[in-house]
Write a protein that holds these residues in place. Structure first.
Motif, mmCIF file in Angstrom:
data_model
loop_
_atom_site.group_PDB
_atom_site.id
_atom_site.type_symbol
_atom_site.label_atom_id
_atom_site.label_comp_id
_atom_site.label_asym_id
_atom_site.label_seq_id
_atom_site.Cartn_x
_atom_site.Cartn_y
_atom_site.Cartn_z
ATOM 1 N N ALA A 73 0.835 -1.205 0.000
ATOM 2 C CA ALA A 73 0.000 0.000 0.000
ATOM 3 C C ALA A 73 0.868 1.252 0.000
ATOM 4 O O ALA A 73 0.645 2.186 -0.793
ATOM 5 C CB ALA A 73 -0.928 -0.007 1.203
ATOM 6 N N LEU A 74 1.863 1.295 0.853
ATOM 7 C CA LEU A 74 2.723 2.470 0.937
ATOM 8 C C LEU A 74 3.581 2.633 -0.316
ATOM 9 O O LEU A 74 3.813 3.764 -0.768
ATOM 10 C CB LEU A 74 3.597 2.389 2.189
ATOM 11 C CG LEU A 74 2.836 2.444 3.520
ATOM 12 C CD1 LEU A 74 3.792 2.265 4.693
ATOM 13 C CD2 LEU A 74 2.058 3.737 3.667
ATOM 14 N N ARG A 75 4.036 1.535 -0.899
ATOM 15 C CA ARG A 75 4.849 1.633 -2.122
ATOM 16 C C ARG A 75 4.066 2.258 -3.271
ATOM 17 O O ARG A 75 4.651 2.869 -4.171
ATOM 18 C CB ARG A 75 5.369 0.253 -2.538
ATOM 19 C CG ARG A 75 6.505 -0.277 -1.688
ATOM 20 C CD ARG A 75 7.194 -1.473 -2.329
ATOM 21 N NE ARG A 75 6.325 -2.623 -2.504
ATOM 22 C CZ ARG A 75 6.116 -3.563 -1.593
ATOM 23 N NH1 ARG A 75 6.713 -3.475 -0.402
ATOM 24 N NH2 ARG A 75 5.325 -4.588 -1.835
ATOM 25 N N ALA A 76 2.739 2.116 -3.232
ATOM 26 C CA ALA A 76 1.917 2.669 -4.316
ATOM 27 C C ALA A 76 2.010 4.186 -4.381
ATOM 28 O O ALA A 76 1.721 4.778 -5.429
ATOM 29 C CB ALA A 76 0.461 2.239 -4.132
ATOM 30 N N GLY A 77 2.388 4.824 -3.296
ATOM 31 C CA GLY A 77 2.499 6.279 -3.275
ATOM 32 C C GLY A 77 3.927 6.782 -3.394
ATOM 33 O O GLY A 77 4.184 7.965 -3.143
ATOM 34 N N VAL A 78 4.861 5.891 -3.776
ATOM 35 C CA VAL A 78 6.287 6.241 -3.791
ATOM 36 C C VAL A 78 6.856 6.153 -5.204
ATOM 37 O O VAL A 78 6.622 5.171 -5.924
ATOM 38 C CB VAL A 78 7.088 5.293 -2.863
ATOM 39 C CG1 VAL A 78 8.588 5.594 -2.936
ATOM 40 C CG2 VAL A 78 6.596 5.420 -1.429
ATOM 41 N N ASP A 79 7.603 7.184 -5.603
ATOM 42 C CA ASP A 79 8.414 7.138 -6.815
ATOM 43 C C ASP A 79 9.742 6.510 -6.416
ATOM 44 O O ASP A 79 10.607 7.160 -5.828
ATOM 45 C CB ASP A 79 8.619 8.554 -7.358
ATOM 46 C CG ASP A 79 9.480 8.583 -8.622
ATOM 47 O OD1 ASP A 79 10.166 7.587 -8.917
ATOM 48 O OD2 ASP A 79 9.489 9.632 -9.294
ATOM 49 N N ARG A 80 9.905 5.243 -6.749
ATOM 50 C CA ARG A 80 11.068 4.501 -6.265
ATOM 51 C C ARG A 80 12.356 4.920 -6.955
ATOM 52 O O ARG A 80 13.451 4.705 -6.421
ATOM 53 C CB ARG A 80 10.813 3.007 -6.407
ATOM 54 C CG ARG A 80 9.718 2.509 -5.445
ATOM 55 C CD ARG A 80 9.274 1.104 -5.752
ATOM 56 N NE ARG A 80 10.411 0.197 -5.821
ATOM 57 C CZ ARG A 80 10.432 -0.920 -6.539
ATOM 58 N NH1 ARG A 80 9.362 -1.257 -7.262
ATOM 59 N NH2 ARG A 80 11.494 -1.699 -6.541
ATOM 60 N N VAL A 81 12.245 5.533 -8.133
ATOM 61 C CA VAL A 81 13.433 6.078 -8.787
ATOM 62 C C VAL A 81 13.938 7.282 -8.002
ATOM 63 O O VAL A 81 15.128 7.419 -7.721
ATOM 64 C CB VAL A 81 13.125 6.465 -10.251
ATOM 65 C CG1 VAL A 81 14.332 7.164 -10.880
ATOM 66 C CG2 VAL A 81 12.751 5.226 -11.055
ATOM 67 N N ALA A 82 13.029 8.172 -7.640
ATOM 68 C CA ALA A 82 13.403 9.360 -6.877
ATOM 69 C C ALA A 82 13.933 9.001 -5.485
ATOM 70 O O ALA A 82 14.786 9.709 -4.947
ATOM 71 C CB ALA A 82 12.208 10.299 -6.748
ATOM 72 N N LEU A 83 13.430 7.912 -4.915
ATOM 73 C CA LEU A 83 13.899 7.485 -3.586
ATOM 74 C C LEU A 83 15.355 7.058 -3.636
ATOM 75 O O LEU A 83 16.093 7.235 -2.658
ATOM 76 C CB LEU A 83 13.021 6.344 -3.065
ATOM 77 C CG LEU A 83 13.364 5.776 -1.693
ATOM 78 C CD1 LEU A 83 13.291 6.855 -0.611
ATOM 79 C CD2 LEU A 83 12.424 4.613 -1.343
ATOM 80 N N GLY A 84 15.784 6.538 -4.766
ATOM 81 C CA GLY A 84 17.164 6.066 -4.864
ATOM 82 C C GLY A 84 17.322 4.700 -4.226
ATOM 83 O O GLY A 84 16.403 4.170 -3.603
ATOM 84 N N GLU A 85 18.492 4.140 -4.383
ATOM 85 C CA GLU A 85 18.723 2.764 -3.936
ATOM 86 C C GLU A 85 18.934 2.711 -2.416
ATOM 87 O O GLU A 85 20.047 2.585 -1.913
ATOM 88 C CB GLU A 85 19.909 2.142 -4.679
ATOM 89 C CG GLU A 85 19.885 0.622 -4.655
ATOM 90 C CD GLU A 85 20.777 -0.009 -5.697
ATOM 91 O OE1 GLU A 85 21.518 -0.936 -5.344
ATOM 92 O OE2 GLU A 85 20.723 0.428 -6.863
ATOM 93 N N ARG A 86 17.830 2.812 -1.710
ATOM 94 C CA ARG A 86 17.820 2.717 -0.248
ATOM 95 C C ARG A 86 16.489 2.095 0.168
ATOM 96 O O ARG A 86 15.514 2.095 -0.594
ATOM 97 C CB ARG A 86 17.994 4.092 0.398
ATOM 98 C CG ARG A 86 16.978 5.118 -0.050
ATOM 99 C CD ARG A 86 17.140 6.447 0.672
ATOM 100 N NE ARG A 86 18.460 7.014 0.571
ATOM 101 C CZ ARG A 86 18.908 7.743 -0.448
ATOM 102 N NH1 ARG A 86 18.096 7.989 -1.483
ATOM 103 N NH2 ARG A 86 20.121 8.248 -0.454
#
Length: 237
Positions: A97-110
């Motif tokens: 659910a939380l990942r659906a609201g996240v731009d994982r590219v912008a988050l970077g490899e963490r």
């Protein structure tokens, strides 16, 4: 009449205390009526092996209930050596659910791990965990941005969740335990702040429901989530 005396479309009182713990990068104690959940976010500079080297970030979750979160003491799952099926199902739900609201590219490899510990349960613990988990995530990301570790905000939309069901033949919003245990239909609705659906879990528990009733429950869920998102934004402003 609902056991609590609330209107059919009335949420329980919501209270959010941020910075509840000292060491976590983000934390809050969220109270939805008598359901109280401690949510913390922990930052790590690693990611799971299956996305290592991809440049993508990851958000995951763990969930648990304290032994006296309910009327009778539950044995700690660590004492039995394994997590129960309900626990595994809920923590996977929180994570996706939380990942659906996240731009994982912008988050970077963490990786950011959201821990949701139920201190007191009175219905809707998974919904409170998702709603509070987003707050902890927001605070942790704010810390990353303040430090200059990321330049683009990876949280593209708030995520919140609320339960709805049919109790005594009436569609109701935000079920507490007396309603949840007697509801003919019970559901959990996870939405973004912009009103997009992430997941809907619905089940008939003693009575079936119509398409029209489903639409009524969706309307209630949208109302409830809009109120929760407003509370999230106020808490993290």
């Amino acid at each position: 009449m609902r056991p609590s005396g609330r209107e059919l479309d009335q949420m329980r009182a919501v209270s959010i205390e941020t910075g509840f713990t000292k060491h976590a990068e983000g934390s809050c104690l969220i109270k939805m009526g008598d359901t109280h959940v401690l949510c913390t976010a922990s930052l790590e500079s690693r990611v799971p092996p299956f996305i290592k080297g991809s440049g993508l970030g990851w958000v995951t979750a763990e969930y648990g209930m304290l032994p006296r979160a309910t009327n009778t003491r539950m044995r700690r799952e660590a004492a039995s050596g394994k997590q129960g099926g309900r626990t595994v199902e809920i923590q996977r739900l929180i994570g996706r659910a939380l990942r659906a609201g996240v731009d994982r590219v912008a988050l970077g490899e963490r990786q950011i791990t959201i821990d949701c510990d139920v201190l007191q349960a009175d219905g809707g613990t998974r919904c409170a965990s998702i709603t509070g988990g987003w707050i902890a995530l927001r605070l942790a990301v704010n810390k990353l941005m303040k430090a200059g570790d990321i330049v683009t905000d990876p949280l593209v939309d708030p995520v919140a969740a609320v339960s709805c069901g049919i109790y005594a033949g009436q569609p109701v919003l935000d079920l507490d335990y007396p309603e949840d245990s007697e509801a003919g239909v019970d559901g959990n609705f996870i939405l973004t702040g912009s009103g997009k659906l992430i997941e809907v879990q619905m089940s008939a528990e003693g009575s079936v429901f119509s398409r029209g009733q489903m639409n009524e429950l969706m309307d209630l869920a949208e109302k409830g989530v809009s109120e929760l998102v407003a509370a999230q934004k106020a808490a993290t402003a």
